[in-house]
Design a protein around this motif. Structure first.
Motif, PDB file in Angstrom:
ATOM      1  N   UNK A   1      11.709  11.168   4.728  1.00 40.86           N
ATOM      2  CA  UNK A   1      10.260  11.151   4.478  1.00 40.86           C
ATOM      3  C   UNK A   1       9.781   9.779   4.025  1.00 40.86           C
ATOM      4  N   UNK A   2       8.444   9.671   3.964  1.00 40.99           N
ATOM      5  CA  UNK A   2       7.781   8.456   3.467  1.00 40.99           C
ATOM      6  C   UNK A   2       8.216   7.210   4.231  1.00 40.99           C
ATOM      7  N   UNK A   3       8.101   7.288   5.550  1.00 36.76           N
ATOM      8  CA  UNK A   3       8.394   6.132   6.406  1.00 36.76           C
ATOM      9  C   UNK A   3       7.088   5.443   6.753  1.00 36.76           C
ATOM     10  N   UNK A   4       6.999   4.167   6.409  1.00 37.91           N
ATOM     11  CA  UNK A   4       5.805   3.385   6.760  1.00 37.91           C
ATOM     12  C   UNK A   4       6.220   2.137   7.531  1.00 37.91           C
ATOM     13  N   UNK A   5       5.545   1.924   8.664  1.00 38.59           N
ATOM     14  CA  UNK A   5       5.838   0.781   9.524  1.00 38.59           C
ATOM     15  C   UNK A   5       4.569  -0.033   9.730  1.00 38.59           C
ATOM     16  N   UNK A   6       4.694  -1.337   9.562  1.00 35.50           N
ATOM     17  CA  UNK A   6       3.583  -2.266   9.765  1.00 35.50           C
ATOM     18  C   UNK A   6       3.682  -2.848  11.176  1.00 35.50           C
ATOM     19  N   UNK A   7       2.618  -2.680  11.963  1.00 36.82           N
ATOM     20  CA  UNK A   7       2.600  -3.178  13.345  1.00 36.82           C
ATOM     21  C   UNK A   7       1.623  -4.342  13.450  1.00 36.82           C
ATOM     22  N   UNK A   8       2.160  -5.529  13.680  1.00 39.65           N
ATOM     23  CA  UNK A   8       1.324  -6.721  13.841  1.00 39.65           C
ATOM     24  C   UNK A   8       1.132  -6.930  15.334  1.00 39.65           C
ATOM     25  N   UNK A   9      -0.083  -6.665  15.807  1.00 44.02           N
ATOM     26  CA  UNK A   9      -0.361  -6.717  17.240  1.00 44.02           C
ATOM     27  C   UNK A   9      -1.129  -7.967  17.634  1.00 44.02           C
ATOM     28  N   UNK A  10      -1.154  -8.236  18.926  1.00 47.09           N
ATOM     29  CA  UNK A  10      -1.771  -9.459  19.446  1.00 47.09           C
ATOM     30  C   UNK A  10      -2.743  -9.133  20.573  1.00 47.09           C
ATOM     31  N   UNK A  11      -3.805  -9.912  20.665  1.00 48.28           N
ATOM     32  CA  UNK A  11      -4.805  -9.715  21.707  1.00 48.28           C
ATOM     33  C   UNK A  11      -4.276 -10.239  23.038  1.00 48.28           C
ATOM     34  N   UNK A  12      -4.421  -9.416  24.055  1.00 43.54           N
ATOM     35  CA  UNK A  12      -3.981  -9.794  25.397  1.00 43.54           C
ATOM     36  C   UNK A  12      -4.966  -9.204  26.400  1.00 43.54           C
ATOM     37  N   UNK A  13      -6.110  -9.866  26.622  1.00 40.59           N
ATOM     38  CA  UNK A  13      -7.112  -9.307  27.539  1.00 40.59           C
ATOM     39  C   UNK A  13      -6.560  -9.176  28.949  1.00 40.59           C
ATOM     40  N   UNK A  14      -6.920  -8.095  29.612  1.00 40.41           N
ATOM     41  CA  UNK A  14      -6.469  -7.894  30.990  1.00 40.41           C
ATOM     42  C   UNK A  14      -7.176  -8.874  31.922  1.00 40.41           C
TER      43      UNK A  14
ATOM     44  N   UNK B   1       5.741  19.985   8.044  1.00 40.79           N
ATOM     45  CA  UNK B   1       6.615  19.167   7.205  1.00 40.79           C
ATOM     46  C   UNK B   1       7.210  17.997   7.971  1.00 40.79           C
ATOM     47  N   UNK B   2       7.374  18.136   9.295  1.00 35.80           N
ATOM     48  CA  UNK B   2       8.043  17.112  10.100  1.00 35.80           C
ATOM     49  C   UNK B   2       7.260  16.816  11.376  1.00 35.80           C
ATOM     50  N   UNK B   3       7.690  15.726  12.017  1.00 31.20           N
ATOM     51  CA  UNK B   3       7.289  15.394  13.401  1.00 31.20           C
ATOM     52  C   UNK B   3       5.785  15.164  13.577  1.00 31.20           C
TER      53      UNK B   3
ATOM     54  N   UNK C   1      -0.904   0.272  10.272  1.00 28.49           N
ATOM     55  CA  UNK C   1       0.177   0.876   9.494  1.00 28.49           C
ATOM     56  C   UNK C   1       0.314   2.340   9.896  1.00 28.49           C
ATOM     57  N   UNK C   2       1.553   2.748  10.128  1.00 26.37           N
ATOM     58  CA  UNK C   2       1.818   4.154  10.435  1.00 26.37           C
ATOM     59  C   UNK C   2       2.628   4.770   9.299  1.00 26.37           C
ATOM     60  N   UNK C   3       2.338   6.029   9.020  1.00 23.51           N
ATOM     61  CA  UNK C   3       3.104   6.806   8.042  1.00 23.51           C
ATOM     62  C   UNK C   3       3.654   8.036   8.741  1.00 23.51           C
ATOM     63  N   UNK C   4       4.897   8.379   8.462  1.00 22.63           N
ATOM     64  CA  UNK C   4       5.488   9.570   9.070  1.00 22.63           C
ATOM     65  C   UNK C   4       6.463  10.230   8.110  1.00 22.63           C
TER      66      UNK C   4
ATOM     67  N   UNK D   1       0.846  -1.181   0.000  1.00 23.85           N
ATOM     68  CA  UNK D   1       0.000   0.000   0.000  1.00 23.85           C
ATOM     69  C   UNK D   1       0.888   1.241   0.000  1.00 23.85           C
ATOM     70  N   UNK D   2       0.511   2.242  -0.777  1.00 25.41           N
ATOM     71  CA  UNK D   2       1.293   3.473  -0.896  1.00 25.41           C
ATOM     72  C   UNK D   2       0.823   4.484   0.150  1.00 25.41           C
ATOM     73  N   UNK D   3       1.656   5.469   0.485  1.00 26.69           N
ATOM     74  CA  UNK D   3       1.250   6.487   1.462  1.00 26.69           C
ATOM     75  C   UNK D   3      -0.060   7.176   1.112  1.00 26.69           C
TER      76      UNK D   3
END
Length: 396
Positions: free
Chosen positions: A214-227, A95-97, A132-135, A51-53
């Protein structure tokens, strides 16, 4: 939305990873899972972001998609904005941050959904979603920790990660922001990740990532952990629904006490017996299966679903059509002395173990695979329920 499911079919299921880099999965589970971070260089050789930004930003415009923007220097420190957004929002960003985060992209983009299959060396019911995060340059969400495991796969550009101390609920936080930003961070390791590199972070470990360029994309694969609080609260409500009102605390062997205000050990033992009487392994499994397969995001529609009877779906499959798993579907099963329950999108369905194994293992199911089960009425009923609740879809 959900893949425009009547128009598009997801690719065939991918086999789970057997290694993380050169490390066998068994070694990872033994030495790293929920124990310590791990950097995996070139975990996905030649990785290209599916996937593109601009496409990610487009998802953040949609009402049904959960999205957020974090600005390090906004109206407040680490300002959090919740979507959906409009194009004007993106035009006015600095432009940043800053960082855009889009939750559950796996439910909207088939190629992203397919990535989750690589991580099914962890049980299905533990997988949560793929964010997915874009920064732009120096964008990030600040130093923080999570209560769950996460794999951070670099999809585009570069990100500088720092690993920090072990944290808990008492770790000091930055005031004046809705985000749980750590006010103290003690770096223990740091790396720059490029596309295909991946970082595993166990629960409670501080981490801090910032875009490099620029154009930094990170894929975060998370897991369910009920309290523990959620587990006790939710199972209590579920079990209580099936308990007759005439079942009450009783003490037929009551003896006179020296002080009427004392709650004695006999009363506590009786209460413990009541709780254990209802929280049997079968009851716990039945609740847990439903709870862990509930969909996090429900598809909104004004249309009444059409009921498909067993004759119709069997005819469609015999004619060459396929059953395929809805991209948002969650499945698990449990067998005990009373038989097998297939848990599908929060429902418990009685069926044969063989059918449960098939449905949980396959993304696409053909008539050849289904035909052995149509002689068993309870398997036919189970398949009809799966189709009509749209856990399984008929491919046209």
């Amino acid at each position: 939305m959900f893949f425009e499911s009547t128009q598009c079919r997801i690719p065939t299921m991918i086999a789970p990873l057997t290694h993380l880099g050169d490390m066998p999965i068994e070694e990872f589970l033994r030495d790293y899972w929920q124990k310590k971070p791990l950097l995996i260089r070139n975990a996905f050789p030649g990785f290209e972001s599916p996937i593109a930004p601009d496409e990610l930003a487009g998802l953040a415009l949609e009402e049904e998609v959960e999205s957020r923007i974090v600005l390090e220097n906004g109206a407040t420190p680490w300002e959090l904005r919740n979507g959906p957004f409009d194009e004007d929002t993106f035009a006015k960003l600095p432009e940043k941050r800053w960082t855009l985060l889009v939750q559950a992209v796996d439910q909207w983009v088939p190629e992203v959904n397919q990535l989750l299959d690589y991580f099914r060396f962890i049980p299905n019911w533990r997988l949560d979603d793929l964010m997915i995060s874009y920064a732009p340059d120096q964008g990030g969400v600040g130093p923080h920790f999570d209560y769950y495991d996460v794999f951070l796969l670099q999809g585009l550009g570069k990100r500088h990660w720092k690993i920090g101390q072990v944290c808990d609920n008492n770790s000091p936080r930055v005031e004046g922001t809705r985000l749980k930003i750590l006010s103290e961070f003690h770096t223990t390791d740091e790396w720059v990740l490029e596309p295909g590199d991946m970082l595993y972070i166990p629960p409670g470990i501080a981490h801090w990532g910032n875009a490099v360029g620029d154009d930094c994309m990170t894929y975060s694969i998370g897991f369910r952990a009920p309290s523990h609080a959620d587990i006790l609260s939710e199972i209590g409500q579920e079990v209580a629904l099936n308990i007759a009102d005439d079942l009450r605390y009783s003490d037929p062997d009551l003896k006179r006490q020296s002080n009427p205000g004392e709650i004695g050990p006999e009363a506590i033992a009786q209460l413990q017996h009541i709780i254990q009487q209802h929280l049997t392994p079968e009851t716990i499994a039945h609740w847990f299966g439903k709870y862990m397969t509930e969909r996090k995001y429900l598809e909104q529609t004004d249309e009444e679903p059409l009921e498909i009877d067993a004759d119709d779906w069997q005819a469609a499959l015999a004619d060459g059509q396929l059953l395929w798993r809805h991209p948002a579907a969650r499945l698990a099963f449990h067998s005990d002395k009373n038989g097998t329950f297939l848990f599908a999108d929060g429902e418990a369905i009685n069926c044969s173990r063989e059918l449960a194994e098939l449905v949980c293992a396959e993304t696409e199911i053909s008539w050849v695979q289904i035909k052995p089960f149509v002689q068993e009425p309870f398997d036919v009923a189970a398949l009809s329920q799966l189709i009509n609740q749209e856990t399984l879809l008929i491919d046209e």
